[in-house]
Scaffold this active site. Structure first.
Site, PDB file in Angstrom:
ATOM      1  N   VAL A  54      36.277  20.440  49.508  1.00 58.79           N
ATOM      2  CA  VAL A  54      37.023  19.190  49.432  1.00 58.79           C
ATOM      3  C   VAL A  54      37.682  19.020  48.062  1.00 58.79           C
ATOM      4  O   VAL A  54      38.583  18.186  47.900  1.00 58.79           O
ATOM      5  CB  VAL A  54      36.092  17.999  49.761  1.00 58.79           C
ATOM      6  N   ALA A  74      31.047  14.876  53.036  1.00 61.55           N
ATOM      7  CA  ALA A  74      30.757  15.971  52.117  1.00 61.55           C
ATOM      8  C   ALA A  74      30.202  15.431  50.807  1.00 61.55           C
ATOM      9  O   ALA A  74      30.825  14.585  50.156  1.00 61.55           O
ATOM     10  CB  ALA A  74      32.033  16.775  51.848  1.00 61.55           C
ATOM     11  N   TYR A 177      22.453  11.189  41.270  1.00 64.67           N
ATOM     12  CA  TYR A 177      22.989  11.104  42.633  1.00 64.67           C
ATOM     13  C   TYR A 177      23.428   9.677  42.938  1.00 64.67           C
ATOM     14  O   TYR A 177      24.527   9.447  43.474  1.00 64.67           O
ATOM     15  CB  TYR A 177      21.935  11.567  43.632  1.00 64.67           C
TER      16      TYR A 177
END
Length: 349
Positions: A54, A74, A177
């Site tokens: 991507v 993704a 994250y």
């Protein structure tokens, strides 16, 4: 609709591709098959297939031709191994999202469903008997080392009652994250304002189900426990096992993506709306480990008292907005889902 699904060969993405096709849409899959997510080649989806990253601007531009909407799945997920993973997380999640959104703006694609995450909240909702709703800060290492896992009221030090977090709660990402997932939402909101696009961010809670990846540090806790049972080992439960989560089945998450996608045409332009996507029924990590071990017929879980910095104590969802506005509701009950998961194959088995 013709729908580009980034990460469409992944755990959630592959279920979403099947769901979209079953509802009459035409999914197009773009996936880089990164080794961190796919140590072994996964089953490829029965859809138009583009093997590309991507972050590859030319590949993304080609993939968007003739597309009506995008479901952006993704991403690198989980806590990973340590902070050395940070550049990869930022590159995959945030640079990848920026490249995709820039290409969408240029191609005139104005509909987006973003795979968000409950990790943007940090800790969930807590109520103090004296001070009402409070926001405890990160847990101290000294408290964790001493086995004191529950956050306390920042004003009076009292024990807190955990509850369900709503979409209006402040965001407070506690690890790399989480920071990248919140940045994805900010990028998508900026894209919507700049391009007149319409976007939904589905803040997934703990997704589990058939096809979870096996033996990777980027998998979820349910996969870790299931892999342990497959090796004949007892699942290792961190802290005291009483940390609360919301375990939602992957088929329910795929259905949420589909209804969110189909709602985009009715939304005002230049907006992004977040929705919690969970079962609405909290369970402890210990509960989940015991239910999975019983269903598998394997060793009982062992509570270790270990912890990971960056983990939060309790985070459980209120998905009332998603139900009220889009008519979605989870259909797979906890015991039913764990029984199925115990006997289903993981990726790599």
């Amino acid at each position: 609709m013709r729908v580009l699904v980034t990460g469409g060969a992944g755990f959630i993405g592959s279920h979403l591709v099947r769901t979209l096709a079953g509802r009459g849409h035409t999914p197009v899959v773009l996936d880089a098959l990164l080794p961190s997510a796919h140590p072994r080649l996964p089953p490829l989806p029965e859809a138009e297939w583009i093997h590309a990253d991507v972050r590859d601007r030319q590949a993304v531009a080609r993939a968007l031709r003739g597309v009506d909407a995008v479901c952006h799945q993704a991403a690198m997920v989980g806590l990973g191994k340590d902070f050395a993973d940070a550049p990869d997380y930022v590159s995959c999640n945030d640079l990848g999202t920026a490249v995709l959104l820039a290409a969408m703006a240029e191609a005139g694609v104005r509909r987006l469903v973003l795979a968000g995450s409950m990790v943007v909240y940090g800790e969930g909702r807590y109520d103090c008997p004296a001070h009402g709703p409070v926001r405890p800060g990160p847990r101290a290492v000294s408290a964790l080392d001493a086995g004191r896992f529950e956050p306390l009221c920042p004003s009076c030090g009292a024990e807190l009652e955990p509850g369900l977090v709503g979409e209006d709660a402040p965001t407070d990402p506690r690890n790399v994250y989480a920071a990248t997932k919140l940045a994805q939402e900010h990028l998508a909101a900026s894209w919507a304002r700049a391009s007149g696009g319409r976007a939904v961010a589905l803040r997934y809670h703990n997704v589990y189900g058939p096809g979870m990846p096996k033996d990777t540090p980027y998998a979820g806790v349910a996969s870790f426990f299931r892999s342990s049972l497959a090796r004949g080992e007892a699942p290792q439960v961190f802290e005291d096992g009483r940390q609360r989560r919301d375990f939602v089945h992957v088929r329910d998450v795929a259905a949420a993506n589909a209804v969110a996608l189909e709602s985009l045409g009715d939304r005002p332009p230049a907006t992004l709306t977040p929705y919690n996507t969970g079962s609405g029924t909290p369970h402890t990590v210990g509960d989940m480990a015991r239910a999975l071990a019983r269903a598998y017929g394997g060793p009982a879980p062992v509570v270790t008292g270990e912890y990971r910095l960056g983990d939060v104590r309790h985070i459980t969802a209120s998905s009332e907005r998603l139900t009220a506005e889009l008519g979605w509701k989870p259909e797979v009950l906890f015991d039913e889902g764990m029984t199925e998961f115990a006997s289903s194959r993981l990726r790599g088995e």
